[in-house]
Design an enzyme around this catalytic site. Structure first.
Site, PDB file in Angstrom:
ATOM      1  N   HIS A   1     -10.135   9.262  94.076  1.00  0.00           N
ATOM      2  CA  HIS A   1      -9.462   9.316  92.765  1.00  0.00           C
ATOM      3  C   HIS A   1      -9.942   8.175  91.883  1.00  0.00           C
ATOM      4  O   HIS A   1     -10.644   7.282  92.344  1.00  0.00           O
ATOM      5  CB  HIS A   1      -7.942   9.332  92.917  1.00  0.00           C
ATOM      6  CG  HIS A   1      -7.322   8.069  93.456  1.00  0.00           C
ATOM      7  ND1 HIS A   1      -7.554   7.602  94.733  1.00  0.00           N
ATOM      8  CD2 HIS A   1      -6.486   7.154  92.895  1.00  0.00           C
ATOM      9  CE1 HIS A   1      -6.876   6.487  94.930  1.00  0.00           C
ATOM     10  NE2 HIS A   1      -6.231   6.180  93.831  1.00  0.00           N
TER      11      HIS A   1
ATOM     12  N   HIS B   1      -8.697   5.530  90.284  1.00  0.00           N
ATOM     13  CA  HIS B   1      -8.200   4.154  90.138  1.00  0.00           C
ATOM     14  C   HIS B   1      -9.298   3.130  90.442  1.00  0.00           C
ATOM     15  O   HIS B   1     -10.111   3.327  91.348  1.00  0.00           O
ATOM     16  CB  HIS B   1      -6.984   3.913  91.039  1.00  0.00           C
ATOM     17  CG  HIS B   1      -5.740   4.567  90.512  1.00  0.00           C
ATOM     18  ND1 HIS B   1      -4.671   4.907  91.312  1.00  0.00           N
ATOM     19  CD2 HIS B   1      -5.400   4.934  89.250  1.00  0.00           C
ATOM     20  CE1 HIS B   1      -3.726   5.464  90.566  1.00  0.00           C
ATOM     21  NE2 HIS B   1      -4.148   5.492  89.314  1.00  0.00           N
TER      22      HIS B   1
ATOM     23  N   ASP C   1      -9.412   0.354  91.943  1.00  0.00           N
ATOM     24  CA  ASP C   1      -9.541  -0.189  93.298  1.00  0.00           C
ATOM     25  C   ASP C   1     -10.156   0.823  94.277  1.00  0.00           C
ATOM     26  O   ASP C   1     -10.242   0.551  95.480  1.00  0.00           O
ATOM     27  CB  ASP C   1      -8.183  -0.705  93.822  1.00  0.00           C
ATOM     28  CG  ASP C   1      -7.141   0.377  93.962  1.00  0.00           C
ATOM     29  OD1 ASP C   1      -6.944   1.148  93.003  1.00  0.00           O
ATOM     30  OD2 ASP C   1      -6.514   0.470  95.041  1.00  0.00           O
ATOM     31  N   HIS C   2     -10.590   1.976  93.752  1.00  0.00           N
ATOM     32  CA  HIS C   2     -11.287   2.960  94.590  1.00  0.00           C
ATOM     33  C   HIS C   2     -12.698   3.275  94.089  1.00  0.00           C
ATOM     34  O   HIS C   2     -13.461   3.935  94.793  1.00  0.00           O
ATOM     35  CB  HIS C   2     -10.455   4.251  94.708  1.00  0.00           C
ATOM     36  CG  HIS C   2      -9.144   3.995  95.387  1.00  0.00           C
ATOM     37  ND1 HIS C   2      -8.906   4.282  96.702  1.00  0.00           N
ATOM     38  CD2 HIS C   2      -8.022   3.390  94.930  1.00  0.00           C
ATOM     39  CE1 HIS C   2      -7.679   3.878  97.023  1.00  0.00           C
ATOM     40  NE2 HIS C   2      -7.122   3.336  95.967  1.00  0.00           N
TER      41      HIS C   2
ATOM     42  N   HIS D   1      -0.439  11.469  92.944  1.00  0.00           N
ATOM     43  CA  HIS D   1      -0.714  10.048  92.660  1.00  0.00           C
ATOM     44  C   HIS D   1      -1.564   9.966  91.389  1.00  0.00           C
ATOM     45  O   HIS D   1      -1.267   9.199  90.478  1.00  0.00           O
ATOM     46  CB  HIS D   1      -1.430   9.447  93.864  1.00  0.00           C
ATOM     47  CG  HIS D   1      -1.812   8.009  93.714  1.00  0.00           C
ATOM     48  ND1 HIS D   1      -0.901   6.986  93.623  1.00  0.00           N
ATOM     49  CD2 HIS D   1      -3.036   7.420  93.633  1.00  0.00           C
ATOM     50  CE1 HIS D   1      -1.544   5.825  93.497  1.00  0.00           C
ATOM     51  NE2 HIS D   1      -2.839   6.069  93.494  1.00  0.00           N
TER      52      HIS D   1
ATOM     53  N   ASP E   1      -4.912   7.581  98.327  1.00  0.00           N
ATOM     54  CA  ASP E   1      -3.560   7.058  98.056  1.00  0.00           C
ATOM     55  C   ASP E   1      -2.511   8.164  98.007  1.00  0.00           C
ATOM     56  O   ASP E   1      -1.502   8.050  97.320  1.00  0.00           O
ATOM     57  CB  ASP E   1      -3.548   6.292  96.724  1.00  0.00           C
ATOM     58  CG  ASP E   1      -4.306   4.974  96.809  1.00  0.00           C
ATOM     59  OD1 ASP E   1      -4.796   4.634  97.897  1.00  0.00           O
ATOM     60  OD2 ASP E   1      -4.405   4.291  95.771  1.00  0.00           O
TER      61      ASP E   1
ATOM     62  N   HIS F   1      -4.895   2.216 101.764  1.00  0.00           N
ATOM     63  CA  HIS F   1      -4.297   0.868 101.777  1.00  0.00           C
ATOM     64  C   HIS F   1      -3.581   0.552 103.088  1.00  0.00           C
ATOM     65  O   HIS F   1      -3.044   1.440 103.738  1.00  0.00           O
ATOM     66  CB  HIS F   1      -3.260   0.727 100.650  1.00  0.00           C
ATOM     67  CG  HIS F   1      -3.842   0.754  99.273  1.00  0.00           C
ATOM     68  ND1 HIS F   1      -4.191  -0.389  98.588  1.00  0.00           N
ATOM     69  CD2 HIS F   1      -4.147   1.797  98.458  1.00  0.00           C
ATOM     70  CE1 HIS F   1      -4.682  -0.049  97.395  1.00  0.00           C
ATOM     71  NE2 HIS F   1      -4.671   1.277  97.292  1.00  0.00           N
TER      72      HIS F   1
HETATM   73 FE    FE Z   1      -5.305   2.397  95.544  1.00  0.00          FE
HETATM   74 ZN    ZN Z   2      -4.570   4.702  93.581  1.00  0.00          ZN
END
Ligand code: FE
Ligand code: ZN
Length: 258
Positions: free
Chosen positions: A56, A58, A60-61, A115, A134, A172
């Site tokens: 996805h 975001h 942090d990915h 999400h 996530d 995570h």
């Molecule tokens: Fe994340």
């Molecule tokens: Zn995420």
């Protein structure tokens, strides 16, 4: 066994993971929280990155992707068609039921919106593992940032329907905090209590609690248990539909200060 999976920490609580096919030498990373630890892991294993599978949009990915592409110009970056506008540099767009190949390995794409609206999971059926980003965490699930709770609930049901022995890799390391919340819903669940104890012991030694399995999550994760009478009773909704029970649990977790 020609398939190896190597999981390692990125940023503060993200996981990076590499999937390697020894038959062809192909190696995929799932998500790119940051390039440094992924490059270090490749070095350590002596593997060359061929594919990057994004779950996805975001940051942090995805934020490590440009540096990985610079280092491996042949890299194929695969990601959800529904998030193409929000993920720079995708080479291959995928959606529900598509097959992704990593050398001789095959993954089926499962759309798991909630999400984010286009979130996908990658299910390696033959190897019996799934990368769910996530959407599902151990003893928890992602926040429903971009869709109603019911949409996330349907996505979780798709993952819950995978074989019980499926190894579940998540985006995570949230399990210890998730356990504290889960026990507020189902303090009498012996499997959850055992898992919480085991998780605390692992984390005290800074060891990962993942992967988990679908079977363990079905038995201990309150977000997958919204149909179970003890969970319904615990939130005071004995006669409600599971999706409403799920929404109540998810909104309690949103407010939980654990
Ligand atoms: Fe994340
Ligand atoms: Zn995420």
């Amino acid at each position: 066994m020609t398939t190896s999976v190597h999981q390692f920490l990125c940023l503060t609580d993200n996981y990076g993971v590499l999937v390697h096919d020894s038959k062809t030498g192909a190696t995929a990373a799932v998500d790119a929280p940051e390039a440094g630890p992924i490059l270090a892991a490749l070095d350590e294993k002596g593997w060359k990155l061929t594919d990057l599978l994004i779950t996805h949009h975001h940051a942090d990915h995805i934020q490590g992707a440009p540096e990985l592409k610079a280092r491996f110009p042949e890299l194929t970056i695969v990601g959800p068609a529904k998030e193409v506008a929000r993920i720079p540099g995708l080479d291959t767009l995928v959606g529900e039921g598509d097959t992704v190949r990593v050398g001789s390995l095959e993954a089926r794409v499962i759309e798991t919106p909630g999400h984010t609206t286009g979130h996908v999971a990658y299910y390696f059926e033959e190897d019996e593992f799934v990368f769910c980003g996530d959407t599902l965490f151990s003893l928890g699930c992602g926040r429903a940032f971009e869709a109603p709770y019911a949409v996330l609930w349907s996505s979780l049901l798709k993952l819950a329907a995978l074989p019980a022995e499926t190894q579940v890799y998540c985006g995570h390391e949230y399990t210890e905090a998730n356990a504290r919340f889960a026990l507020t819903i189902e303090s009498g669940n012996a499997i959850l209590r055992d898992r919480a104890e085991h998780v605390a012991a692992l984390r005290a030694e800074k060891r990962p609690t993942l992967p988990t399995t679908i079977g363990l999550e079905l038995a201990a994760n309150p977000f997958l248990r919204a149909e179970e009478p003890p969970v319904k009773a615990a939130v005071g909704m004995p006669d409600a539909d599971p999706e409403d029970v799920f929404a109540e649990i998810r909104s309690r977790k949103d407010r939980f200060k654990g």
